[in-house]
Each structure stands twice: as structure tokens, then as C-alpha cells.
Design an enzyme around this catalytic site. Structure first.
Site, PDB file in Angstrom:
ATOM      1  N   ASP A 241       0.883  -1.169   0.000  1.00  0.00           N
ATOM      2  CA  ASP A 241       0.000   0.000   0.000  1.00  0.00           C
ATOM      3  C   ASP A 241       0.918   1.216   0.000  1.00  0.00           C
ATOM      4  O   ASP A 241       1.792   1.333   0.872  1.00  0.00           O
ATOM      5  CB  ASP A 241      -0.867   0.031   1.261  1.00  0.00           C
ATOM      6  CG  ASP A 241      -1.937  -1.053   1.265  1.00  0.00           C
ATOM      7  OD1 ASP A 241      -2.033  -1.805   0.278  1.00  0.00           O
ATOM      8  OD2 ASP A 241      -2.676  -1.150   2.261  1.00  0.00           O
ATOM      9  N   ASP A 400     -13.226  -4.084  -1.283  1.00  0.00           N
ATOM     10  CA  ASP A 400     -12.967  -3.662   0.103  1.00  0.00           C
ATOM     11  C   ASP A 400     -14.240  -3.831   0.933  1.00  0.00           C
ATOM     12  O   ASP A 400     -14.920  -2.847   1.241  1.00  0.00           O
ATOM     13  CB  ASP A 400     -12.531  -2.184   0.130  1.00  0.00           C
ATOM     14  CG  ASP A 400     -11.243  -1.945  -0.645  1.00  0.00           C
ATOM     15  OD1 ASP A 400     -10.283  -2.705  -0.455  1.00  0.00           O
ATOM     16  OD2 ASP A 400     -11.202  -0.997  -1.449  1.00  0.00           O
TER      17      ASP A 400
HETATM   18  O1  1PR Z   1     -10.585   2.734  -5.313  1.00  0.00           O
HETATM   19  O2  1PR Z   1      -9.691   2.046  -7.485  1.00  0.00           O
HETATM   20  O3  1PR Z   1      -8.850   4.081  -6.398  1.00  0.00           O
HETATM   21  O4  1PR Z   1      -8.304   1.832  -5.506  1.00  0.00           O
HETATM   22  C1  1PR Z   1      -7.798   2.132  -4.251  1.00  0.00           C
HETATM   23  C2  1PR Z   1      -7.100   0.889  -3.752  1.00  0.00           C
HETATM   24  O5  1PR Z   1      -6.438   1.211  -2.545  1.00  0.00           O
HETATM   25  C3  1PR Z   1      -8.049  -0.247  -3.473  1.00  0.00           C
HETATM   26  O6  1PR Z   1      -7.508  -1.449  -3.997  1.00  0.00           O
HETATM   27  C4  1PR Z   1      -8.102  -0.331  -1.950  1.00  0.00           C
HETATM   28  O7  1PR Z   1      -8.151  -1.690  -1.530  1.00  0.00           O
HETATM   29  C5  1PR Z   1      -6.780   0.288  -1.546  1.00  0.00           C
HETATM   30  N1  1PR Z   1      -6.858   1.043  -0.280  1.00  0.00           N
HETATM   31  C6  1PR Z   1      -7.446   2.241  -0.122  1.00  0.00           C
HETATM   32  N2  1PR Z   1      -7.262   2.651   1.160  1.00  0.00           N
HETATM   33  C7  1PR Z   1      -6.578   1.702   1.793  1.00  0.00           C
HETATM   34  C8  1PR Z   1      -6.136   1.732   3.188  1.00  0.00           C
HETATM   35  O8  1PR Z   1      -5.555   0.772   3.709  1.00  0.00           O
HETATM   36  N3  1PR Z   1      -6.405   2.817   3.882  1.00  0.00           N
HETATM   37  N4  1PR Z   1      -5.626  -0.427   1.157  1.00  0.00           N
HETATM   38  C9  1PR Z   1      -6.308   0.677   0.888  1.00  0.00           C
HETATM   39  C10 1PR Z   1      -6.097  -1.619   0.998  1.00  0.00           C
HETATM   40  C11 1PR Z   1      -5.705  -3.683   1.736  1.00  0.00           C
HETATM   41  C12 1PR Z   1      -4.824  -4.702   1.272  1.00  0.00           C
HETATM   42  C13 1PR Z   1      -3.816  -5.021   2.333  1.00  0.00           C
HETATM   43  C14 1PR Z   1      -4.321  -6.329   2.853  1.00  0.00           C
HETATM   44  C15 1PR Z   1      -3.327  -7.148   3.545  1.00  0.00           C
HETATM   45  N5  1PR Z   1      -5.172  -2.425   1.527  1.00  0.00           N
HETATM   46  O9  1PR Z   1      -4.281  -4.526   0.057  1.00  0.00           O
HETATM   47  O10 1PR Z   1      -2.593  -5.018   1.771  1.00  0.00           O
HETATM   48  O11 1PR Z   1      -5.439  -6.065   3.689  1.00  0.00           O
HETATM   49  O12 1PR Z   1      -2.894  -6.583   4.726  1.00  0.00           O
HETATM   50  P1  1PR Z   1      -2.368  -7.480   5.912  1.00  0.00           P
HETATM   51  O13 1PR Z   1      -1.753  -8.699   5.303  1.00  0.00           O
HETATM   52  O14 1PR Z   1      -1.336  -6.670   6.634  1.00  0.00           O
HETATM   53  O15 1PR Z   1      -3.569  -7.786   6.755  1.00  0.00           O
HETATM   54  P2  1PR Z   1      -9.425   2.734  -6.211  1.00  0.00           P
END
Ligand code: 1PR
Length: 548
Positions: A241, A400
Site C-alpha cells: 500500500d 474492500d
Molecule cells: O478505489 O480504485 O482508487 O483503488 C484504491 C485501492 O487502494 C483499493 O484497492 C483499496 O483496496 C486500496 N486502499 C485504499 N485505502 C486503503 C487503506 O488501507 N487505507 N488499502 C487501501 C487496501 C488492503 C490490502 C492489504 C491487505 C493485507 N489495503 O491490500 O494489503 O489487507 O494486509 P495485511 O496482510 O497486513 O492484513 P481505487
């Protein structure tokens, strides 16, 4: 520097191939007209996506006869992915469009009753397993114990002896009960269904053998053919991320249930630099690397899109598939005062080295419109336009979801599940609501509605996050994974909650998920990808071992 010619005839994300060729010390010259073909000593025909689309472009541009003449003249030729398919007689993907017919055979779609389609991941290209005439020799650097990266829905079924009787050496792979052609070689011709440029050291070895004209070499003596395992390996993905911190530096971050700010000082959690981290995971044996630009909902001038440079640098040294997510949608560019279509945004990423794009918020909006218009496909959504141009395999939908608890299933119209861990008011049922903008907004659409809609629109894969599990190190949400797997035929990547190797083993053993992704546990250095893979291997789960 020696030169190899690359045929540029259709939209394709071939930056990675150029990077791989350059890494091997060769330079690329483009063939941009049929006349150029005669100038080529060595010619590579890449190809991704749709057989009919590629072959029609290829034929309309006047390449059929010059390329056949190149092959017949005995000059080196390599076809990759659709470039292999083009050599055969035709494909069920586009029955009206003929192939070149250099090799006999017809492509068929993988059967999806018992497995996901497309076939995505690391599989064999084994020419040694049967009594074939290449036994003991490596054909163009192919090794029976190596794994190569495939991504396709159609393949040439392998029928023993048929291609061999025409002088072809054949390397095969097995997907479920289907055995198919992974690579073919005959004299000056090599073609691979897999992507050598995305297959780490094993793939670079094949590309190198082609460039250096080494058709046949003795296999290293230490290869144990009996220990060679056929089939698709368990795919482990490292996810980064990425966002700018308050100082404006681009950092790898990681939230707890999507909150990436430290409790102590409210600073954005900084776990390292994106390019270095990606390189590190590649060297640990990650099968894929995913970058998510998590603050992409803010409008930035397109030329400043920070992830483009991250991708360019990563793709130059990291030869496994790269996915980029965040901001793949029709985007208003404040600098040029124009709305740039999602396909154009995706193209910028593909040209910078991405192999797949991942779509989050925009997929939810598109699915809502799909249901509002009685499931009518418009052909205009980001998913549809990118899938049409680059193939379904290049389009991932990142989901999500967040749990919404209800006392009884009748309390909602959504797909409910019974929970083993009751909700805050003792509720025994819940549904998964889709969110947009990184969980900031919850929508009245459930995860099953979303995944079935995006599959209909042409998405090739689902990246299944879970806000409730994210950053908890408590294991994947198996109930969520099972319910999504039951709803779609395209591959599903489990994400959120991984805290140790057993969690990966658990999701592979207790669900039929296609891949699993980890973030925090890798970033914090608690586990390496290599350690996770070793642990899976000890439990009898097949993995790709990293080759130097
Ligand atoms: O909506 O098309 O612009 O895409 C935005 C992207 O950013 C989406 O794929 C969304 O999942 C991601 N995103 C947005 N905000 C966050 C955040 O964390 N605040 N991250 C975010 C999503 C989730 C996973 C993470 C796993 C594993 N991150 O990718 O890496 O949950 O984590 P872990 O193994 O530590 O539990 P758009």
C-alpha cells in the site's frame, strides 16, 4: 549491443518484455511495418489478450506472409503467449479468424467446472516427463523442475505424438485434469504459452537461450526428474500500500482496518520505500507484487502520477507480474482541464511496466449502475474498456468489504451468512457491504453482487480484501473467501489478515482460493516470503521455488 526485432502490431503491455531483453544485454528494434520484417535476423512476436483481436490486427497490417517467410527462411523466431497461439491453425476464442498454421492444432477454452479460468499463475513447461525425443536435453533452456508464469483462458490440448510427428519438441503443463502445450520448439522456432519475461530467472534463461540460439543443451546433472511436480503452484503475492506521507515522500504504509496513521503521533505509518521493498520481495520469491495507491481518490495531474515512476523502476529489475491499483477510472486532469478515460489511465500504467491493473471504487459504481439498468452492459465502464483492449487477465477488481451485522437474514435483502463470532449486539448474521474510497464510504451493494457483476463485465480476477481483517494478523476471512469463490469462476486472491505461514496454509487447505496475499507481516520483517513458501512446502502444498 546485439539486436532483436520485436513486432509491434496490437495494443499490449509489452514493456516488461523489453525490460527483460535489455536486462540480458540485447537491444530491441521495433518492426512497425511488414517491410521491416525482412530486416530482422531474430524476430519475437509477443501478444496478450484476445486471439481474434491480435490476429486480425496482425493480418490487416499485412504481417502474415512476411512472418511466414521469415520462419521458412530458417531465421530465429519466438512467439510468446498469443504469439504461440498464432502459430497454430485457429482458436475457439475466435473461430472465424485463422492462425498461421505453422503448427497443427486448435486452441480450446479451459473447462471451468472444477477450476478457475483464466489459468493464472506458475506452472510447468516440461518436455522431459514422457518418452519424448528431447529427453535429457533442455530445449531452449526449459527445465522440468522450473515453473513459469502463465495467464490465459485458451490453450492447445496436448495429444501425445501429434506435434512430435511433425518434428516439434513439446513441453507441457497440467491444469486440473487438462494437459496442454506450454511451449513448442522446432529448429529456428520457439514459442511459449507462458511469459518468459515474467517468469523470474527461469524465464530469463529461456529468453537468453533463444537470443543466443542455444536450441538444445544438456540438463544440469542434479535435476531429479522423478521429484518434478506437475501443476499450478500456490501463488503468494506481496502487496504494497503506497501513499505520500506528511513530508511528501512516497512510502509503503500499512493500516489497521485501513487506518494507516500511528496512534501515538498521527503520522502516516512508514514501512519503507516502494521500489526497494518490491525488489526485496522478488528476491524472496514472491510470485507477484501488487502496488495499491491508496490515496488515489484525490485528483492529481496525470503526468505527476507518482506510481508511474515506481512502476518504471520496479519493472526494470523485477521479473514477476506487477499489478497496480488506485485511481484506475475516468480521471479529471486539473492541469489539462480534461477528463481522461480510464483506458488511457490504464495504458499509462501498462506502458510503465504494469501487467495488470486493479480497479476498486470505480468497479462498485459500475456494478451499481449495472443493477440499476437491469444488468445491461454498456461497454463503456473501465472494466469493459480495459478488458476489451488488454484482455480480461489484465483486469483485477479489488474489493474492500466490511461486515454489516443483522439479527435475522430477513432484516436485509443482501446475501447473509451465519457467523461463528456474534456481532456487537449479539447478532448471528451478517453481510459484506462494499465500500469505496478506501473504506471511507459504505454502499448498499453486497460483495456477491459486486463480484458477479464485474465477472459479467469482463474482469479477470478478484483481489478480495476484508476491512474487518486488515492488519489484524488473525488469519484470512475463510467464510468470505468461500462465499466469493462459490459465486464466480474467475480466480480469487485472498487478502487481509495474514499474520504467519499457517494462515496461508489454512486458506489454501480450507478453501479453493487461487492465491493469497500478505502485507504487514512481510513489511515488518516478521516473515519473509521464502519462509512462508518453505512452510507451505513442508505441508505438502506445491510452491514455486526461487531460482537465482
Ligand atoms: O478505489 O480504485 O482508487 O483503488 C484504491 C485501492 O487502494 C483499493 O484497492 C483499496 O483496496 C486500496 N486502499 C485504499 N485505502 C486503503 C487503506 O488501507 N487505507 N488499502 C487501501 C487496501 C488492503 C490490502 C492489504 C491487505 C493485507 N489495503 O491490500 O494489503 O489487507 O494486509 P495485511 O496482510 O497486513 O492484513 P481505487
Amino acid at each position: 549491443m546485439p539486436t532483436v526485432h520485436l513486432l509491434d502490431y496490437a495494443a499490449g503491455n509489452i514493456r516488461s518484455l523489453v525490460n527483460a531483453i535489455e536486462k540480458l544485454g540485447w537491444q530491441v528494434e521495433w518492426v512497425t511495418s511488414p517491410e521491416d520484417v525482412s530486416k530482422a535476423e531474430k524476430l519475437i512476436l509477443p501478444g496478450v489478450g484476445h486471439f481474434g483481436h491480435c490476429l486480425t490486427q496482425f493480418s490487416n497490417a499485412g504481417y502474415v506472409e512476411p512472418v511466414k517467410a521469415h520462419i521458412q527462411a530458417g531465421r530465429p523466431f519466438m512467439g510468446i503467449c498469443v504469439g504461440l497461439q498464432a502459430l497454430f491453425e485457429g482458436s475457439a476464442e475466435s473461430p472465424a479468424v485463422p492462425g498461421l498454421g505453422v503448427a497443427k492444432g486448435y486452441l480450446e477454452r479451459f473447462k471451468n467446472e472444477d477450476k478457475s479460468v483464466p489459468h493464472i499463475g506458475w506452472n510447468s513447461a516440461n518436455s522431459q516427463s514422457k518418452d519424448r525425443h528431447s529427453s535429457g536435453q533442455s530445449v531452449y533452456g526449459l527445465r522440468p523442475d522450473s515453473k513459469y508464469y502463465y495467464v490465459h483462458s485458451y490453450a492447445v490440448p496436448y495429444r501425445e505424438g501429434e506435434l512430435e510427428k511433425d518434428g516439434w519438441s513439446v513441453a507441457t503443463a497440467r491444469y486440473g485434469s487438462e494437459e496442454f502445450v506450454g511451449a513448442v520448439a522446432r529448429e529456428n522456432v520457439l514459442a511459449t504459452q507462458f511469459h518468459p519475461e515474467k517468469s523470474g530467472a527461469a524465464g530469463l534463461r529461456v529468453l537468453k537461450a533463444f537470443l543466443e540460439g542455444k536450441q538444445s543443451q544438456a540438463l544440469p546433472p542434479d535435476i531429479s526428474l522423478s521429484a518434478t511436480q506437475e501443476g499450478l503452484t500456490r501463488r503468494i503475492i506481496a502487496c504494497l500500500d503506497v501513499r505520500a506521507n506528511d513530508q511528501g515522500d512516497l512510502v509503503v504504509t500499512k493500516g489497521d482496518q485501513y487506518d494507516v496513521r500511528e496512534k501515538s503521533d498521527n503520522a502516516v505509518r512508514n514501512l519503507g520505500k516502494p521500489v526497494q521493498k518490491a525488489q526485496q520481495y522478488y528476491e524472496q520469491g514472491a510470485d507477484e507484487v501488487t502496488f495499491l495507491n491508496i490515496t488515489s481518490f484525490r485528483d492529481t495531474p496525470l503526468k505527476d502520477m507518482p506510481m508511474l515512476e515506481v512502476l518504471r523502476q520496479t519493472a526494470a529489475t523485477t521479473f514477476v507480474p506487477l499489478t497496480i491499483g488506485g485511481g484506475i477510472r475516468d480521471t479529471f486532469d486539473p492541469e489539462t482541464n480534461r477528463t481522461v478515460p480510464a483506458l488511457e489511465v490504464a495504458t499509462l500504467y501498462f506502458k510503465s511496466g504494469a501487467d495488470k491493473v486493479s480497479i476498486g471504487s470505480d468497479a462498485v459504481t459500475a456494478a451499481e449502475q449495472y443493477y440499476a439498468s437491469d444488468r445491461k452492459l454498456t461497454g463503456k465502464t473501465a472494466i469493459e474498456t480495459i478488458s476489451e483492449a488488454y484482455g480480461a487477465q489484465a483486469v483485477v477488481v479489488s474489493v474492500d468489504p466490511r461486515r454489516v451485522y443483522v439479527a435475522r437474514p430477513e432484516a436485509t435483502t443482501h446475501h447473509t451468512l451465519k457467523t461463528s463470532t456474534p456481532g456487537p449486539q449479539g447478532e448471528m448474521y451478517y453481510w459484506y457491504a462494499c465500500t469505496i474510497k478506501g473504506g471511507r464510504e459504505t454502499r448498499d451493494l453486497d460483495v456477491i453482487q459486486l463480484v458477479t457483476a464485474v465477472e459479467a463485465m469482463g474482469a479477470g480476477e478478484i483481489l478480495l480484501n476484508c476491512i474487518d481483517k486488515d492488519g489484524t494478523n488473525s488469519g484470512f476471512d475463510l467464510e468470505l473467501v468461500k462465499s466469493v469463490k462459490a459465486a464466480v469462476k474467475i480466480p480469487v486472491i485472498a487478502s487481509s489478515g495474514a499474520g504467519n505461514a499457517d494462515h496461508f496454509a489454512e486458506v489454501f487447505q480450507r478453501t479453493n482460493v487461487d492465491a493469497a496475499l500478505g502485507a504487514g507481516m512481510f513489511h515488518r520483517g516478521e516473515w519473509t516470503v521464502k519462509q512462508v513458501k518453505e512452510a507451505l512446502s513442508k505441508k505438502g502444498l506445491m510452491i514455486r521455488r526461487f531460482e537465482e
